[in-house]
Design a protein around this motif. Structure first.
Motif, PDB file in Angstrom:
ATOM      1  N   ARG A 244       0.814  -1.218   0.000  1.00  0.00           N
ATOM      2  CA  ARG A 244       0.000   0.000   0.000  1.00  0.00           C
ATOM      3  C   ARG A 244       0.848   1.268   0.000  1.00  0.00           C
ATOM      4  O   ARG A 244       0.408   2.302  -0.520  1.00  0.00           O
ATOM      5  CB  ARG A 244      -0.924   0.000   1.215  1.00  0.00           C
ATOM      6  CG  ARG A 244      -2.012  -1.060   1.171  1.00  0.00           C
ATOM      7  CD  ARG A 244      -2.882  -0.996   2.400  1.00  0.00           C
ATOM      8  NE  ARG A 244      -3.496   0.315   2.534  1.00  0.00           N
ATOM      9  CZ  ARG A 244      -4.115   0.727   3.632  1.00  0.00           C
ATOM     10  NH1 ARG A 244      -4.196  -0.072   4.685  1.00  0.00           N
ATOM     11  NH2 ARG A 244      -4.636   1.940   3.693  1.00  0.00           N
ATOM     12  N   LEU A 368      -0.081   5.102   5.712  1.00  0.00           N
ATOM     13  CA  LEU A 368      -0.961   4.261   4.902  1.00  0.00           C
ATOM     14  C   LEU A 368      -2.231   5.005   4.516  1.00  0.00           C
ATOM     15  O   LEU A 368      -2.731   4.873   3.391  1.00  0.00           O
ATOM     16  CB  LEU A 368      -1.311   2.977   5.663  1.00  0.00           C
ATOM     17  CG  LEU A 368      -0.183   1.953   5.824  1.00  0.00           C
ATOM     18  CD1 LEU A 368      -0.646   0.794   6.691  1.00  0.00           C
ATOM     19  CD2 LEU A 368       0.277   1.446   4.469  1.00  0.00           C
ATOM     20  N   GLU A 369      -2.759   5.797   5.436  1.00  0.00           N
ATOM     21  CA  GLU A 369      -3.927   6.612   5.106  1.00  0.00           C
ATOM     22  C   GLU A 369      -3.577   7.666   4.063  1.00  0.00           C
ATOM     23  O   GLU A 369      -4.376   7.953   3.156  1.00  0.00           O
ATOM     24  CB  GLU A 369      -4.462   7.271   6.376  1.00  0.00           C
ATOM     25  CG  GLU A 369      -5.023   6.299   7.394  1.00  0.00           C
ATOM     26  CD  GLU A 369      -5.444   6.974   8.682  1.00  0.00           C
ATOM     27  OE1 GLU A 369      -5.249   8.210   8.780  1.00  0.00           O
ATOM     28  OE2 GLU A 369      -5.962   6.295   9.581  1.00  0.00           O
ATOM     29  N   GLU A 372      -3.298   5.934   0.705  1.00  0.00           N
ATOM     30  CA  GLU A 372      -4.612   5.632   0.147  1.00  0.00           C
ATOM     31  C   GLU A 372      -5.258   6.888  -0.430  1.00  0.00           C
ATOM     32  O   GLU A 372      -5.883   6.856  -1.496  1.00  0.00           O
ATOM     33  CB  GLU A 372      -5.496   5.017   1.227  1.00  0.00           C
ATOM     34  CG  GLU A 372      -6.866   4.596   0.745  1.00  0.00           C
ATOM     35  CD  GLU A 372      -7.682   3.930   1.835  1.00  0.00           C
ATOM     36  OE1 GLU A 372      -8.837   3.570   1.555  1.00  0.00           O
ATOM     37  OE2 GLU A 372      -7.164   3.786   2.961  1.00  0.00           O
ATOM     38  N   THR A 375      -3.846   8.337  -4.047  1.00  0.00           N
ATOM     39  CA  THR A 375      -4.330   7.794  -5.323  1.00  0.00           C
ATOM     40  C   THR A 375      -5.825   8.005  -5.526  1.00  0.00           C
ATOM     41  O   THR A 375      -6.385   7.489  -6.496  1.00  0.00           O
ATOM     42  CB  THR A 375      -4.025   6.285  -5.395  1.00  0.00           C
ATOM     43  OG1 THR A 375      -4.632   5.627  -4.266  1.00  0.00           O
ATOM     44  CG2 THR A 375      -2.526   6.034  -5.373  1.00  0.00           C
ATOM     45  N   SER A 376      -6.468   8.738  -4.624  1.00  0.00           N
ATOM     46  CA  SER A 376      -7.912   8.951  -4.738  1.00  0.00           C
ATOM     47  C   SER A 376      -8.215  10.032  -5.774  1.00  0.00           C
ATOM     48  O   SER A 376      -7.366  10.866  -6.124  1.00  0.00           O
ATOM     49  CB  SER A 376      -8.494   9.352  -3.380  1.00  0.00           C
ATOM     50  OG  SER A 376      -7.954  10.594  -2.951  1.00  0.00           O
TER      51      SER A 376
END
Length: 450
Positions: A244, A368-369, A372, A375-376
């Motif tokens: 990730r 990690l947040e 994430e 790539t949003s």
């Protein structure tokens, strides 16, 4: 007894025996390296052997040789007594109770001798068997001695495991002791039912007692494998973190290549290493990600944080996802500025966004947040909606200066621009904090352990 239920119980008992044998064999290499675990492993090995000898195919195979059915049953029960007393001795030794250890060592020879004398003192020896117990003597004294020994050992083991599990600070040891204690409880239920069966017929209850014995084997196997299962869980968590973090890490290393120890490779190549090496890969990626973010702070415009907050607020993200999304927006714009070589000199308005969370585990979770969110669609649209191709707004002229005078340098803090029309009163100067964190390396990053 119902044939279908008896078949299911026999199958469950066979599976539980295989599970316990597999756990014992799996722990053998570790036991050879750690002498302090040999006693417990030996008692579990004896339990597995006794349960294997209780299986009808193995019992028939052994009785076809020179040993009689009665000798096989006696040997199986003696091995079970040694296993129960060995577990009791291990728990007493772990607690430092010397009197209890001596009592266990003193009682074991007498119990074994009593079983032999009662078994071969019956006239005629082993003529009949108690229902459900192949080849075992029918005399009540034999079963009272055997059942009471197991019941006392299992009860003491359950009490001590519960006591030491409550005191232990090690999570793996606490779980292992709890499983071990519940296994002792299941074994105690089995032997308590056997003692009750001497007084009154149990019927189908005997089958359920065999289920309790099978649960005892499964729980003991789980207690042996707690640390191995925890290691597997940590390895899976490390692999998930590597996978990730890779998109964010690759983008940062592409913008700031000198922070990486090695050039980035294909996403799944690093997972081909040994699982024990994954924890160091996660640690390295966290270090390199932080270093790259600290370098990119010189390419982040002071207004980028405000625009990122407005953009995320307009997207309607929840509060938990808003903070990583804001940082991801600023990182994307800083990467674009770095590629365009538009250096800003660093902003000072950053007290609310920090990468350093104090602990390595918390920092990994936050990154990690961020990965994430990076790539949003919300974050990707932030750079596209910028006023310039590089993703940067035009420099702001400070209010109150004539048009001919030079403006302040781009590295000046927003708090020093008291004439900024966007604020109603002067901002208080913030302490020396950077946009992406306080220090290049936190104390939590000094050790790769979590």
């Amino acid at each position: 007894m119902r044939p279908g239920l008896a078949t299911c119980v026999a199958g469950f008992e066979a599976v539980s025996t295989v599970v316990l044998l597999a756990a014992v064999l799996w722990r053998l290499p570790s036991v050879l390296r750690r002498p302090q675990e040999r006693l417990l492993w030996g008692t579990m090995a004896l339990t597995a052997v006794a349960m294997a000898m209780d299986q009808p195919p193995i019992a028939r195979l052994l009785s076809d040789g020179p040993a009689t059915l009665c000798s096989v049953a006696l040997a199986r029960n003696m091995i079970g007594v040694l296993s129960a007393c060995g577990v009791l001795y291990f728990v007493a030794a772990s607690g430092g109770n010397r009197r209890f250890k001596r009592a266990v060592l003193f009682a074991v020879p007498f119990v074994l001798a009593g079983l032999v004398l009662i078994a071969y003192g019956v006239k005629p020896p082993c003529a009949e068997a108690v229902p459900g117990i192949t080849g075992a003597p029918r005399t009540a004294g034999y079963w009272v001695l055997l059942g009471s020994t197991h019941l006392i050992a299992d009860s003491a083991c359950a009490v001590m495991c519960r006591r030491y599990a409550c005191r232990s600070m090690d999570r793996s040891l606490r779980v292992s002791l709890a499983l071990f204690g519940w296994g002792a409880v299941c074994a105690g239920v089995f032997w308590a039912g056997r003692l009750v069966g001497l007084i009154t017929p149990l019927g189908d209850v005997v089958l359920y007692l065999r289920i309790a014995l099978g649960l005892h084997a499964v729980l003991r196997a789980a207690a042996l494998l707690v640390r191995d299962l925890a290691a597997v869980g940590r390895a899976a968590s490390d692999a998930r973190a590597i996978w990730r973090l890779w998109p964010l890490w690759r983008s940062l290393v592409a913008a700031v290549p000198h922070v990486a120890l090695k050039r980035y490779r294909w996403r799944g190549t690093e997972l081909l290493c040994a699982p024990s090496h994954w924890r160091y890969l996660v640690y390295r990626k966290v270090i390199e990600t932080r270093d790259a973010i600290l370098v990119l702070q010189d390419y982040a415009h002071p207004a980028a944080l405000r625009r990122a907050r407005d953009h995320v607020a307009a997207a309607g993200l929840p509060a938990r996802a808003a903070r990583p999304a804001v940082l991801a927006c600023v990182i994307r714009e800083a990467c674009a500025a770095k590629r365009a070589n538009l250096r800003e000199g660093g902003g000072q308005e950053s007290a609310d966004i920090e990468v350093d969370r104090g602990e390595l585990a918390a920092e990994i979770d936050f990154l990690l947040e961020v990965a994430e969110a990076y790539t949003s669609a919300c974050v990707k649209s932030f750079v596209k909606s910028a006023e310039k191709p590089s993703g940067r707004p035009p420099p702001e002229e400070p209010a109150g200066k004539p048009p001919g005078e030079p403006s302040d340098g781009p590295g000046d803090s927003l708090a020093d621009k008291s004439g900024d029309p966007s604020s109603c009163k002067p901002r208080r100067a913030r302490p020396e904090r950077q946009l992406f964190g306080r220090q290049p390396r936190s104390k939590a990053l000094r050790s790769p352990s979590r």
